[in-house]
Write an enzyme that holds these catalytic residues in place. Structure first.
Site, PDB file in Angstrom:
ATOM      1  N   GLN A 137      -4.738  -2.046   9.463  1.00  0.00           N
ATOM      2  CA  GLN A 137      -4.521  -3.339   8.806  1.00  0.00           C
ATOM      3  C   GLN A 137      -5.092  -4.460   9.678  1.00  0.00           C
ATOM      4  OE1 GLN A 137      -3.145  -3.818   5.643  1.00  0.00           O
ATOM      5  NE2 GLN A 137      -3.903  -5.897   5.974  1.00  0.00           N
ATOM      6  N   ASP A 179     -11.159   1.926   3.679  1.00  0.00           N
ATOM      7  CA  ASP A 179     -11.469   0.501   3.466  1.00  0.00           C
ATOM      8  C   ASP A 179     -12.965   0.285   3.227  1.00  0.00           C
ATOM      9  OD1 ASP A 179      -9.368  -1.287   3.322  1.00  0.00           O
ATOM     10  OD2 ASP A 179      -9.111  -1.442   5.500  1.00  0.00           O
ATOM     11  N   LYS A 201       0.843  -1.209   0.000  1.00  0.00           N
ATOM     12  CA  LYS A 201       0.000   0.000   0.000  1.00  0.00           C
ATOM     13  C   LYS A 201       0.875   1.255   0.000  1.00  0.00           C
ATOM     14  CE  LYS A 201      -3.663  -2.648   2.099  1.00  0.00           C
ATOM     15  NZ  LYS A 201      -4.343  -3.150   3.301  1.00  0.00           N
TER      16      LYS A 201
END
Ligand code: NDP
Length: 287
Positions: free
Chosen positions: A97, A120, A53
């Protein structure tokens, strides 16, 4: 023999377009987009995802910081970090994460992220927006799957789509997105009776299970479009593989994605898209 849809190539094209766009931002809006990623612990898969990322941000020109916290971090400490990022006007996207260590409640953490920075798309407000067809942030993997289908102009309306897997992050949202595109959708899972027969009905088959090569050629209709979301280790070779028995299924499918190089890179490029969209909302660039 199927046409292989390369998520890797498609995501490269998308990243190039984003890079061009981002290069105009500083002059237009006075600052660059910023994504903050929080990593708790040092799970090797998570470290590798976070690195990927960060690399994508660097390629596009998005500012990125990875906040690395020890495995022993308490929930309260993590929530404090999120709160600071929520308040920081220079941070456009916050990503924690997953998975988190067992002593931390993931739902409380996801709920703590400001919905406008939830790149997300996991916050209940964004999840509700998808189900109620309201404006919100879409989850990255399902968004990438739809983009892969659209990249080849594959028809969705009126098609029978079978989604194997019903997780909150892949199976359920992609099923809803396919339904919104007027597919007739079946969601299969571990308790589905006669999975091969269910899968054989699919014009579009999405595998999001997490079991190496479980979708075999006998489960696929001739000419089906097969999208493999799974990321698994081959039990024999230790190499990355998908949920689909690619070598045999490609002989029957009309289009297919590969693992690696399929949905994985698309997930990252959609994360970049979400970050840019959040940024544009924050700087007023979407108005
Ligand atoms: P989950 O473990 O949350 O969900 C797996 C789903 O598969 C569940 O709904 C489960 O059913 C179903 N399932 C399990 N075994 C079977 C079976 N034998 N037959 C039918 N269905 C079954 O996984 P995720 O959705 O998070 O991820 C799925 C896969 O996609 C994983 O390999 C993951 O690594 C990968 N992934 C890849 C991403 C990418 O960017 N490429 C992003 C996210 C995930 P039940 O609900 O009944 O338990």
């Amino acid at each position: 023999m199927a046409i292989i849809i390369s998520g890797k190539e498609l995501s490269l094209q998308k990243k190039e377009i984003m890079k061009q766009k981002v290069s105009t931002f500083e002059e237009k809006y006075g600052r660059l987009p910023k994504l903050s990623v929080i990593l708790v612990g040092d799970n090797p898969a998570s470290v590798s995802y976070v690195t990927g990322k960060g690399k994508a941000c660097a390629e596009i020109g998005i500012l990125n910081e990875t906040i690395k916290l020890p495995e022993s971090t308490t929930q309260e400490e993590l929530l404090n970090v999120i709160e600071k990022l929520n308040k920081n006007v220079l941070v456009d996207g916050i990503l924690v994460q997953l998975p988190l260590p067992k002593h931390i409640d993931s739902n409380s953490v996801i709920n703590a992220i400001k919905p406008e920075k939830d790149v997300d798309g996991f916050h209940p407000q964004n999840v509700a927006a998808l189900y109620l067809k309201q404006k919100g942030i879409l989850p990255c993997t399902p968004r990438g799957i739809i983009q892969v289908l659209d990249s080849k102009n594959l028809p969705i309306q009126g098609k029978k789509a079978v989604v194997v897997g019903r997780s909150n992050i892949v199976g359920l949202p992609v099923a809803k997105m396919l339904l919104d595109r007027n597919a007739t959708v079946v969601i299969a899972h571990s308790k589905t009776y006669n999975l091969p027969e269910v899968c054989r009905e699919a014009d579009i088959l999405i595998a999001a299970v997490g079991r190496a090569r479980m979708i075999t050629a006998d489960m696929v209709k001739d000419g089906a479009v097969v999208i493999d979301v799974g990321v698994n280790r081959d039990p024999e070779t230790g190499k990355l593989c998908g949920d689909v028995d690619f070598e045999n299924v490609k002989e029957k499918a009309s289009y297919i994605t590969k693992v690696p190089g399929g949905i994985g890179p698309m997930t990252i490029s959609c994360l970049m898209e979400n970050t840019i969209e959040c940024y544009l909302e924050h700087v007023g660039g979407n108005k």
